[in-house]
Write a protein that holds these residues in place. Structure first.
Motif, PDB file in Angstrom:
ATOM      1  N   LEU A 391      32.534 -19.781 -29.157  1.00  0.00           N
ATOM      2  CA  LEU A 391      32.524 -20.453 -27.866  1.00  0.00           C
ATOM      3  C   LEU A 391      31.874 -21.833 -27.951  1.00  0.00           C
ATOM      4  CD1 LEU A 391      31.668 -17.448 -25.511  1.00  0.00           C
ATOM      5  CD2 LEU A 391      33.851 -18.675 -25.676  1.00  0.00           C
ATOM      6  N   GLU A 392      30.890 -21.980 -28.830  1.00  0.00           N
ATOM      7  CA  GLU A 392      30.303 -23.311 -29.055  1.00  0.00           C
ATOM      8  C   GLU A 392      31.356 -24.255 -29.617  1.00  0.00           C
ATOM      9  OE1 GLU A 392      27.017 -22.529 -31.601  1.00  0.00           O
ATOM     10  OE2 GLU A 392      25.687 -21.803 -29.991  1.00  0.00           O
ATOM     11  N   GLY A 393      32.160 -23.731 -30.544  1.00  0.00           N
ATOM     12  CA  GLY A 393      33.254 -24.535 -31.086  1.00  0.00           C
ATOM     13  C   GLY A 393      34.293 -24.853 -30.029  1.00  0.00           C
ATOM     14  N   VAL A 394      34.567 -23.890 -29.143  1.00  0.00           N
ATOM     15  CA  VAL A 394      35.520 -24.109 -28.054  1.00  0.00           C
ATOM     16  C   VAL A 394      35.030 -25.233 -27.146  1.00  0.00           C
ATOM     17  CG1 VAL A 394      36.438 -23.105 -25.921  1.00  0.00           C
ATOM     18  CG2 VAL A 394      36.496 -21.782 -28.041  1.00  0.00           C
ATOM     19  N   SER A 395      33.747 -25.191 -26.753  1.00  0.00           N
ATOM     20  CA  SER A 395      33.215 -26.218 -25.849  1.00  0.00           C
ATOM     21  C   SER A 395      33.251 -27.594 -26.487  1.00  0.00           C
ATOM     22  CB  SER A 395      31.788 -25.857 -25.424  1.00  0.00           C
ATOM     23  OG  SER A 395      30.927 -25.812 -26.552  1.00  0.00           O
ATOM     24  N   ALA A 396      32.934 -27.665 -27.794  1.00  0.00           N
ATOM     25  CA  ALA A 396      32.962 -28.956 -28.479  1.00  0.00           C
ATOM     26  C   ALA A 396      34.384 -29.511 -28.524  1.00  0.00           C
ATOM     27  CB  ALA A 396      32.387 -28.809 -29.887  1.00  0.00           C
ATOM     28  N   GLN A 397      35.337 -28.648 -28.850  1.00  0.00           N
ATOM     29  CA  GLN A 397      36.724 -29.095 -28.952  1.00  0.00           C
ATOM     30  C   GLN A 397      37.277 -29.493 -27.585  1.00  0.00           C
ATOM     31  OE1 GLN A 397      38.195 -29.393 -31.962  1.00  0.00           O
ATOM     32  NE2 GLN A 397      39.920 -30.396 -30.951  1.00  0.00           N
ATOM     33  N   ILE A 398      36.932 -28.726 -26.556  1.00  0.00           N
ATOM     34  CA  ILE A 398      37.408 -29.051 -25.210  1.00  0.00           C
ATOM     35  C   ILE A 398      36.815 -30.371 -24.734  1.00  0.00           C
ATOM     36  CG2 ILE A 398      37.174 -28.345 -22.788  1.00  0.00           C
ATOM     37  CD1 ILE A 398      37.822 -25.542 -23.590  1.00  0.00           C
TER      38      ILE A 398
END
Length: 527
Positions: A391-398
């Motif tokens: 989810l940390e990766g998701v937030s960064a990518q978003i």
């Protein structure tokens, strides 16, 4: 296996619910009737003349080893038939073992020892033919097993050419023509094989390997032909099974019940816990303690709640009910896809509620954000999947995608503080009491409840509750798969569910807090 122009060709393979009825034992009786697979509403409400409509009554039997073995065979037959019926892509693969597994190491070593002995015997002076004769005898039996019952001419020819008595006499005189026999075997295989194996046969004919390597390749291709033959039989059997699927599966399950005293324990416990929950929810609370009257739920209400629980089943706490065991793999896959779908929707809700207007009305951006999130959350059901890190990766990518879209349209980029808040909100969906997560899970439950209760669920697949429109397509796909399993399961096992519900509701006392050790015969035969 067909010969020549009779080669196998692929055979093409070719769900509702009613409302509650009055509070009486007749409501359970209505569940016991079934018709065909396409009329599951009628299967709960109409009369039934099938000989397997209602579970048979018989006194409990002592469990024996023979009974257990017969039940295992029945369960194997039931599982295979069910897989053929519901999985149109089902087919058998040649026997293969995982790389580096103990079984593969043992098998490979045993096979290597056999081929080494064969090579050593044929290289002796004079040659020894003991292993070679056993090999030819096994090949002959495999070739004969491929023949149709009426292929007498081919059967006679194989028996004449691969005459073991004659070959043993030739071996005694060292006159066995191994090359000639291998050539005949390859030619015969070419006449029997499916078209997909023509290239393999061609390679065998053109092979310049030594005789031992050639025979190893012959056995490899024979294994492929065995799988082809089994799949050809499955393709021909599927239409028959589909026409008789409900009767066949119910009869097989009844056979298991007659041999295994506790074969419905988990099913009884499942329905009993749901009944307790439904009774608790329908008990009026506004009346004085002594005057409260408990509303009696109908069997459809109980079954609907039970089917909904299957969707979120906790496999770590208890095994699936026995009536669902043949669909466990499919149910797990549905549950995994639904969990991922919910997480994606939760992320997108946070994105749009946080950023608001600047990203509204941009379908291409929405699709891109959904695709990025789905990819990064793929496999989230795996035990070693680190959801918070993902989810940390998701937030960064978003944040990258949002900043790119915002700057392209002359909006200010997200501030570091807003990005940090944004990341914290996304990562917080790992908490069970997170309001966004709770909202999405409640709406998903509403969606599947509507599907299960609707007589024509196909018309409701695209009607998702507010807040789930971002994943409407995915939900409709998952819903179609789940409701198909539910309606088929209800049609097959309705009589068994009816007997269990009748016993629990009309046994003269309310369900206990913990389910008793009920035998299969009690569950099936009680009224």
């Amino acid at each position: 296996m067909p010969l020549n122009d009779e080669r196998p060709a692929s055979t093409s393979s070719g769900e509702d619910q009613g409302s509650d009825v009055e509070s009486s034992s007749e409501r359970c009786d209505s569940i016991t009737s079934t018709s065909d697979l396409d009329c599951s509403r009628e299967s709960f409400t109409s009369d039934c003349s099938s000989k397997h409509c209602t579970p048979s009554s018989s006194p409990p039997k002592t469990l024996t080893l023979d009974g257990v073995l017969e039940s295992v065979r029945d369960l194997s037959d039931l599982s295979l038939a069910h897989e053929i019926i519901v999985n149109h892509n089902f087919h058998l693969e040649p026997n293969s073992l995982p790389q580096d597994s103990l079984w593969k190491v043992v098998r490979d070593n045993v096979h290597k020892a056999f081929w080494d002995i064969l090579e050593s015997e044929l290289n002796d002076d004079p040659p020894e033919y003991g292993q070679a004769i056993r090999l030819l005898e096994e090949i002959r039996e495999i070739l004969l097993s491929f023949l149709n019952p009426g292929a007498n001419r081919m059967r006679t020819q194989i028996m004449e050419v691969l005459d073991m008595d004659l070959i043993r006499q030739q071996a005694d005189k060292d006159t066995v023509d191994i090359q000639g026999l291998s050539s005949y075997i390859i030619t015969t295989m070419g006449k029997m094989c499916a078209p997909v194996r023509d290239e393999e046969i061609k390679k065998l004919r053109e092979s310049s390997d030594n005789i031992v390597t050639l025979f190893r390749e012959i056995f490899r291709v024979l294994d492929l032909m065995k799988a082809d033959m089994a799949n050809f039989a499955i393709d021909n059997l599927r239409p028959v099974l589909q026409r008789q699927s409900v009767e066949y599966e119910r009869a097989k399950f009844q056979s298991i019940l007659e041999k295994t005293p506790n074969a419905l324990d988990h099913t009884t416990s499942w329905i009993k816990s749901v009944l307790e929950e439904v009774l608790s929810a329908t008990t009026p609370t506004g009346q004085p303690q002594g005057k409260r009257q408990q509303a009696v739920p109908g069997p459809f209400q109980i079954l609907n709640a039970a089917f909904l629980r299957i969707l979120t089943w906790d496999y770590n706490k208890s095994p699936l009910p026995e009536t669902w065991m043949t669909d466990e793999t499919r149910l797990r896959e549905i549950q995994w896809k639904l969990q991922q779908c919910q997480a994606v929707n939760e992320v997108l809700l946070i994105v749009y509620s946080t950023i608001g207007g600047p990203i509204q009305g941009l379908p291409s951006l929405s699709d891109r954000l959904k695709r990025v999130t789905s990819v990064l959350l793929d496999g989230m059901h795996s035990p070693d999947f680190k959801l918070k890190e993902a989810l940390e990766g998701v937030s960064a990518q978003i944040c990258c995608e949002l900043n790119k879209s915002l700057t392209e349209r002359n909006y200010p980029a997200l501030t570091p503080a807003l990005q940090a808040t944004f990341a914290g909100q996304i990562c917080s969906i790992t908490q069970k009491d997170n309001p966004i997560r709770t909202l999405v899970e409640d709406r998903v439950q509403q969606y599947f409840t509507a599907l299960i209760c609707d007589p024509k669920p196909q018309a409701r697949l695209e009607q998702v509750p507010a807040g789930l429109t971002s994943v409407k397509t995915e939900l409709a796909f998952i819903g179609a798969k789940f409701i198909t399993l539910v309606n088929y399961n209800k049609t097959v096992y309705g009589p068994f569910y009816a007997d269990i519900i009748r016993k629990l509701m009309f046994s003269g006392s309310p369900p206990a807090a913990h389910p008793p050790q009920t035998t299969a015969q009690d569950s099936v035969t009680s009224n």
